[in-house]
Motif scaffolding. Structure first.
Motif, PDB file in Angstrom:
ATOM      1  N   GLN A  51     -70.556  12.316   9.370  1.00 31.54           N
ATOM      2  CA  GLN A  51     -69.754  11.202   8.855  1.00 31.54           C
ATOM      3  C   GLN A  51     -70.310  10.826   7.481  1.00 31.54           C
ATOM      4  N   ILE A  52     -69.536  11.083   6.439  1.00 31.49           N
ATOM      5  CA  ILE A  52     -70.048  10.883   5.080  1.00 31.49           C
ATOM      6  C   ILE A  52     -69.511   9.596   4.473  1.00 31.49           C
ATOM      7  N   ASP A  53     -70.343   8.963   3.678  1.00 35.56           N
ATOM      8  CA  ASP A  53     -69.991   7.718   3.007  1.00 35.56           C
ATOM      9  C   ASP A  53     -68.849   7.957   2.018  1.00 35.56           C
ATOM     10  N   PRO A  54     -67.963   6.984   1.837  1.00 34.70           N
ATOM     11  CA  PRO A  54     -66.904   7.129   0.837  1.00 34.70           C
ATOM     12  C   PRO A  54     -67.422   7.514  -0.544  1.00 34.70           C
ATOM     13  N   GLU A  56     -69.894   9.425  -1.227  1.00 34.15           N
ATOM     14  CA  GLU A  56     -70.176  10.865  -1.271  1.00 34.15           C
ATOM     15  C   GLU A  56     -68.887  11.660  -1.416  1.00 34.15           C
ATOM     16  N   LEU A  57     -67.818  11.220  -0.755  1.00 37.20           N
ATOM     17  CA  LEU A  57     -66.538  11.899  -0.930  1.00 37.20           C
ATOM     18  C   LEU A  57     -66.055  11.756  -2.373  1.00 37.20           C
ATOM     19  N   LEU A  58     -66.203  10.585  -2.954  1.00 31.27           N
ATOM     20  CA  LEU A  58     -65.805  10.394  -4.353  1.00 31.27           C
ATOM     21  C   LEU A  58     -66.603  11.326  -5.257  1.00 31.27           C
ATOM     22  N   TYR A  59     -67.876  11.482  -4.965  1.00 28.38           N
ATOM     23  CA  TYR A  59     -68.709  12.424  -5.726  1.00 28.38           C
ATOM     24  C   TYR A  59     -68.166  13.846  -5.605  1.00 28.38           C
ATOM     25  N   LEU A  60     -67.828  14.254  -4.400  1.00 26.93           N
ATOM     26  CA  LEU A  60     -67.309  15.603  -4.183  1.00 26.93           C
ATOM     27  C   LEU A  60     -65.982  15.822  -4.905  1.00 26.93           C
ATOM     28  N   MET A  61     -65.181  14.771  -4.981  1.00 26.74           N
ATOM     29  CA  MET A  61     -63.882  14.882  -5.645  1.00 26.74           C
ATOM     30  C   MET A  61     -64.019  15.154  -7.141  1.00 26.74           C
ATOM     31  N   ASN A  62     -65.207  14.887  -7.667  1.00 26.82           N
ATOM     32  CA  ASN A  62     -65.432  15.058  -9.101  1.00 26.82           C
ATOM     33  C   ASN A  62     -66.385  16.199  -9.434  1.00 26.82           C
ATOM     34  N   GLU A  63     -66.742  17.011  -8.429  1.00 30.08           N
ATOM     35  CA  GLU A  63     -67.646  18.133  -8.651  1.00 30.08           C
ATOM     36  C   GLU A  63     -66.885  19.443  -8.672  1.00 30.08           C
ATOM     37  N   ASP A  64     -66.908  20.107  -9.819  1.00 30.34           N
ATOM     38  CA  ASP A  64     -66.133  21.343  -9.980  1.00 30.34           C
ATOM     39  C   ASP A  64     -66.678  22.497  -9.155  1.00 30.34           C
ATOM     40  N   TYR A  65     -67.977  22.491  -8.858  1.00 31.84           N
ATOM     41  CA  TYR A  65     -68.546  23.627  -8.129  1.00 31.84           C
ATOM     42  C   TYR A  65     -68.279  23.557  -6.627  1.00 31.84           C
ATOM     43  N   VAL A  66     -67.683  22.456  -6.173  1.00 34.95           N
ATOM     44  CA  VAL A  66     -67.338  22.310  -4.760  1.00 34.95           C
ATOM     45  C   VAL A  66     -65.846  22.594  -4.570  1.00 34.95           C
ATOM     46  N   ALA A  67     -65.557  23.507  -3.664  1.00 35.01           N
ATOM     47  CA  ALA A  67     -64.155  23.775  -3.291  1.00 35.01           C
ATOM     48  C   ALA A  67     -63.800  22.784  -2.180  1.00 35.01           C
ATOM     49  N   LEU A  68     -63.318  21.625  -2.572  1.00 35.64           N
ATOM     50  CA  LEU A  68     -63.087  20.533  -1.631  1.00 35.64           C
ATOM     51  C   LEU A  68     -61.695  20.609  -1.029  1.00 35.64           C
ATOM     52  N   GLU A 198     -75.244   2.931  -2.719  1.00 35.25           N
ATOM     53  CA  GLU A 198     -76.353   3.766  -2.279  1.00 35.25           C
ATOM     54  C   GLU A 198     -75.939   4.439  -0.976  1.00 35.25           C
ATOM     55  N   TYR A 199     -76.184   5.717  -0.862  1.00 34.91           N
ATOM     56  CA  TYR A 199     -75.839   6.433   0.366  1.00 34.91           C
ATOM     57  C   TYR A 199     -76.780   7.614   0.541  1.00 34.91           C
TER      58      TYR A 199
END
Length: 211
Positions: A51-54, A56-68, A198-199
């Motif tokens: 269960q990931i913090d919102p 962290e999801l926002l971070y993933l949405m902005n990371e090009d190296y992650v195929a989200l 903070e997460y």
């Protein structure tokens, strides 16, 4: 002679059909499969490793190296009200049709399942483990929690929204003046101007691909 051949052909067809039906119906259903797999996967749920913090999801949405891949498993009505940018609406019962795609994801892929709270997303996560075992996570608190943090009260009906996480009842606890879908300001908040949180990072890539 011809009639005997036809009878044999018919008999072979019936036998084949019966064998196929037995193979299909003889398979353990999803609940039974989960009971078999639970010792391996349920501790991750109970210890809240997935269960990931919102934030962290926002971070993933902005990371090009992650195929989200964001899978929204809610109803069409809730989806039309609000959904995250680039998310896919995939009802829980439709996850099977995505099995092959999920099994072939690259090592930098991350699947995040979202629902209004965690109830439906948790059921979907279990089914994903049964079907494909992707590198999958659940949005903590669901989109209700997301909107508590990143929502825009001016876009909501007075008296709704900004509610606590409890009780979890599967309902969208925010009500909007207009059904904006991903056009809502909270569908993809500006990471630079969004509230800082903070997460503890929980997402681990199978294979990290450098920028």
């Amino acid at each position: 002679m011809k009639s005997i051949f036809n009878l044999r052909l018919l008999g072979s067809f019936i036998l084949l059909a019966a064998s196929a039906a037995l193979a299909f119906y003889g398979q353990p259903d999803l609940e039974e499969k989960w009971r078999y797999m639970a010792p391996e996967f349920e501790p991750r749920l109970l210890s809240r490793q997935v269960q990931i913090d919102p934030a962290e999801l926002l971070y993933l949405m902005n990371e090009d190296y992650v195929a989200l891949i964001i899978l929204d498993v809610r109803s069409e009505a809730d989806w039309n009200q609000f959904h995250l940018m680039d998310s896919e609406r995939v009802p829980v019962d439709s996850l099977y049709s995505h099995r092959d795609r999920l099994r072939e994801l690259p090592g930098n892929a991350v699947v995040v399942v979202v629902s209004n709270d965690e109830i439906l997303a948790t059921e979907a996560w279990k089914r994903l483990m049964i079907l494909a075992k992707p590198n999958a996570y659940i949005l903590e608190g669901g989109l209700n929690h997301w909107l508590n943090i990143y929502g825009v009260p001016e876009e909501e009906v007075a008296g709704h929204g900004m509610t606590s996480l409890d009780p979890a009842d599967g309902q969208l606890r925010h009500r909007f003046k207009l059904a904006l879908g991903s056009r809502h300001a909270a569908a993809r908040p500006d990471e630079q101007h969004a509230p800082k949180r903070e997460y503890k990072p929980k997402v681990k890539l199978i294979k990290k691909i450098e920028k």
